[in-house]
Design a protein around this motif. Structure first.
Motif, mmCIF file in Angstrom:
data_model
loop_
_atom_site.group_PDB
_atom_site.id
_atom_site.type_symbol
_atom_site.label_atom_id
_atom_site.label_comp_id
_atom_site.label_asym_id
_atom_site.label_seq_id
_atom_site.Cartn_x
_atom_site.Cartn_y
_atom_site.Cartn_z
ATOM 1 N N THR A 1 -6.233 0.260 7.247
ATOM 2 C CA THR A 1 -7.033 0.438 6.023
ATOM 3 C C THR A 1 -8.432 0.939 6.377
ATOM 4 N N ALA A 2 -8.979 0.424 7.460
ATOM 5 C CA ALA A 2 -10.329 0.850 7.880
ATOM 6 C C ALA A 2 -10.363 2.327 8.269
ATOM 7 N N GLU A 3 -9.197 2.863 8.656
ATOM 8 C CA GLU A 3 -9.115 4.300 9.034
ATOM 9 C C GLU A 3 -8.944 5.208 7.819
ATOM 10 N N ILE A 4 -8.560 4.624 6.671
ATOM 11 C CA ILE A 4 -8.275 5.442 5.476
ATOM 12 C C ILE A 4 -9.567 5.597 4.683
ATOM 13 N N PRO A 5 -10.051 6.823 4.495
ATOM 14 C CA PRO A 5 -11.322 6.999 3.794
ATOM 15 C C PRO A 5 -11.392 6.320 2.422
ATOM 16 N N VAL A 6 -10.275 6.266 1.660
ATOM 17 C CA VAL A 6 -10.362 5.581 0.362
ATOM 18 C C VAL A 6 -10.228 4.066 0.496
ATOM 19 N N ARG A 7 -10.023 3.586 1.734
ATOM 20 C CA ARG A 7 -10.024 2.148 2.051
ATOM 21 C C ARG A 7 -8.954 1.328 1.329
ATOM 22 N N ARG A 8 -7.821 1.925 1.095
ATOM 23 C CA ARG A 8 -6.684 1.151 0.583
ATOM 24 C C ARG A 8 -5.408 1.939 0.811
ATOM 25 N N PHE A 9 -4.270 1.211 0.773
ATOM 26 C CA PHE A 9 -2.970 1.871 0.796
ATOM 27 C C PHE A 9 -2.734 2.510 -0.574
ATOM 28 N N GLY A 10 -1.869 3.528 -0.621
ATOM 29 C CA GLY A 10 -1.495 4.139 -1.892
ATOM 30 C C GLY A 10 -0.417 3.321 -2.597
ATOM 31 N N GLN A 11 -0.145 3.698 -3.842
ATOM 32 C CA GLN A 11 0.904 3.056 -4.636
ATOM 33 C C GLN A 11 2.122 3.989 -4.714
ATOM 34 N N PRO A 12 3.320 3.435 -4.883
ATOM 35 C CA PRO A 12 4.515 4.291 -4.991
ATOM 36 C C PRO A 12 4.379 5.382 -6.056
ATOM 37 N N GLU A 13 3.667 5.073 -7.141
ATOM 38 C CA GLU A 13 3.501 6.056 -8.229
ATOM 39 C C GLU A 13 2.720 7.289 -7.760
ATOM 40 N N ASP A 14 1.836 7.112 -6.778
ATOM 41 C CA ASP A 14 1.075 8.266 -6.264
ATOM 42 C C ASP A 14 2.031 9.296 -5.662
ATOM 43 N N VAL B 1 15.550 29.108 -5.560
ATOM 44 C CA VAL B 1 15.528 27.674 -5.240
ATOM 45 C C VAL B 1 14.327 27.397 -4.340
ATOM 46 N N ARG B 2 13.585 26.312 -4.648
ATOM 47 C CA ARG B 2 12.413 25.946 -3.853
ATOM 48 C C ARG B 2 12.677 24.665 -3.059
ATOM 49 N N ALA B 3 11.994 24.528 -1.922
ATOM 50 C CA ALA B 3 12.121 23.321 -1.102
ATOM 51 C C ALA B 3 10.735 22.950 -0.580
ATOM 52 N N ASN B 4 10.353 21.711 -0.789
ATOM 53 C CA ASN B 4 9.025 21.246 -0.384
ATOM 54 C C ASN B 4 9.095 19.826 0.150
ATOM 55 N N VAL B 5 7.995 19.432 0.780
ATOM 56 C CA VAL B 5 7.901 18.093 1.375
ATOM 57 C C VAL B 5 6.714 17.357 0.760
ATOM 58 N N VAL B 6 6.888 16.059 0.537
ATOM 59 C CA VAL B 6 5.729 15.192 0.299
ATOM 60 C C VAL B 6 5.562 14.356 1.562
ATOM 61 N N ALA B 7 4.346 14.343 2.096
ATOM 62 C CA ALA B 7 4.068 13.526 3.281
ATOM 63 C C ALA B 7 3.112 12.397 2.881
ATOM 64 N N PRO B 8 3.685 11.227 2.555
ATOM 65 C CA PRO B 8 2.811 10.120 2.153
ATOM 66 C C PRO B 8 2.051 9.552 3.348
ATOM 67 N N GLY B 9 0.862 9.034 3.055
ATOM 68 C CA GLY B 9 0.179 8.177 4.028
ATOM 69 C C GLY B 9 0.777 6.787 3.919
ATOM 70 N N PHE B 10 -0.035 5.759 4.029
ATOM 71 C CA PHE B 10 0.479 4.386 3.952
ATOM 72 C C PHE B 10 0.525 3.926 2.500
ATOM 73 N N ILE B 11 1.727 3.531 2.063
ATOM 74 C CA ILE B 11 1.981 3.193 0.666
ATOM 75 C C ILE B 11 2.490 1.753 0.595
ATOM 76 N N GLU B 12 2.052 1.018 -0.417
ATOM 77 C CA GLU B 12 2.477 -0.392 -0.563
ATOM 78 C C GLU B 12 3.919 -0.481 -1.057
ATOM 79 N N THR B 13 4.834 -0.754 -0.141
ATOM 80 C CA THR B 13 6.251 -0.956 -0.490
ATOM 81 C C THR B 13 6.823 -1.994 0.481
ATOM 82 N N ASP B 14 8.123 -2.276 0.332
ATOM 83 C CA ASP B 14 8.775 -3.212 1.271
ATOM 84 C C ASP B 14 8.623 -2.722 2.710
ATOM 85 N N MET B 15 8.629 -1.376 2.878
ATOM 86 C CA MET B 15 8.566 -0.809 4.228
ATOM 87 C C MET B 15 7.277 -1.212 4.947
ATOM 88 N N THR B 16 6.162 -1.204 4.213
ATOM 89 C CA THR B 16 4.876 -1.513 4.862
ATOM 90 C C THR B 16 4.545 -3.004 4.799
#
Ligand code: NAP
Length: 240
Positions: free
Chosen positions: A197-210, A170-185
């Motif tokens: 956004t200015a601090e994020i090198p790609v200059r945008r929030f991620g999408q839930p699909e990422d 059995v394996r156990a892992n974590v995904v650590a998202p940065g800032f993602i566009e959802t209700d939370m943000t």
């Protein structure tokens, strides 16, 4: 044709009604998995997934979820422990309730989610557990001492569980998202969002699909079979 090997695998996603959880449910269905998800609201088959009303704070309710999913879909191969909340404020302004409620959902909720399934996974000699932590759990974030503490704790839980569970397949892992566009943000004021956004090198929030794709990779018995105890950061180079 190559595949992630998730066809007909039963996967439970907590907090699957919106945001990252909903994107994960949809992607896993498209990859051929049999998907169940929880939230505090839905309670029926929705869009081809088994939607169950259950609050992750309630250990007994999550035990019932486990029974229902195994009865209707079969033994659970994968878990995405995704349900989570924020209650942001600067440290002196955070009440004890703001701490307790975060610990209840973001940490105890993850424990309640994994517990009912782990023995079955050990017996069957297969399983993949993915917990959604956060960039805040690794690098900290002003206004999120309570949230970051729970998200860091989840990383500790998963790294230890990975060491215990490897011998059972059995394996156990974590995904650590940065800032993602959802209700939370959505709740973050525009000015603060611009600063982030200015601090994020790609200059945008991620999408839930990422995040959904990262979870699918870590669930895959094909693509990630030698990956366990890992933290996969998905954050547009917004590093720690
Ligand atoms: P979201 O859009 O607010 O969705 C949260 C989901 O969790 C909903 O489905 C919600 O459904 C469910 N939920 C909340 N409390 C619950 C409870 N007690 N029991 C069961 N379900 C519950 O949040 P999101 O942005 O998709 O976040 C998902 C996960 O990613 C969280 O763990 C969050 O901490 C993490 N994350 C998010 C970001 C981001 O930028 N968005 C960044 C890093 C990490 P109901 O309200 O119907 O229960």
């Amino acid at each position: 044709m190559l595949s992630l090997g998730l066809e007909d695998k039963v996967v439970l996603v907590t907090g699957g009604s919106r945001g990252i959880g909903a994107a994960t449910v949809n992607l896993l269905k498209d990859l051929g998995a049999k998907v169940a998800y929880t939230s505090r609201n839905g309670n029926d088959y929705q869009n081809g997934a088994l939607a169950i009303k259950a609050d992750v704070r309630d250990a007994a309710a999550v035990e019932e979820v486990a029974q229902k999913v195994e009865e209707k879909l079969g033994p659970v191969y994968g878990i995405v422990a995704n349900a989570g909340i924020t209650k942001d404020n600067f440290y002196p302004k955070l009440s004890l309730e703001d701490w307790d409620s975060l610990i209840d959902v973001n940490l105890k909720g993850v424990n309640h989610t994994i517990r009912p399934f782990i023995s079955g996974m050990y017996e069957r000699g297969e399983g993949s557990i993915v917990c959604i932590s956060s960039i805040s759990g690794e690098r900290g974030n002003a206004g999120q001492t309570n949230y970051a503490a729970t998200k860091a704790a989840v990383i500790g839980l998963v790294k230890s569980l990975a060491r215990e569970s490897s011998r059972y397949g059995v394996r156990a892992n974590v995904v650590a998202p940065g800032f993602i566009e959802t209700d939370m943000t959505k709740a973050i004021p525009e000015k603060v969002k611009d600063k982030i956004t200015a601090e994020i090198p790609v200059r945008r929030f991620g999408q839930p699909e990422d995040i959904a794709w990262a979870a699918a990779f870590l669930l895959s018995p094909v693509a990630s079979k030698y990956v366990t105890g890992e933290v996969l950061r998905v954050n547009g180079a917004h590093h720690t």
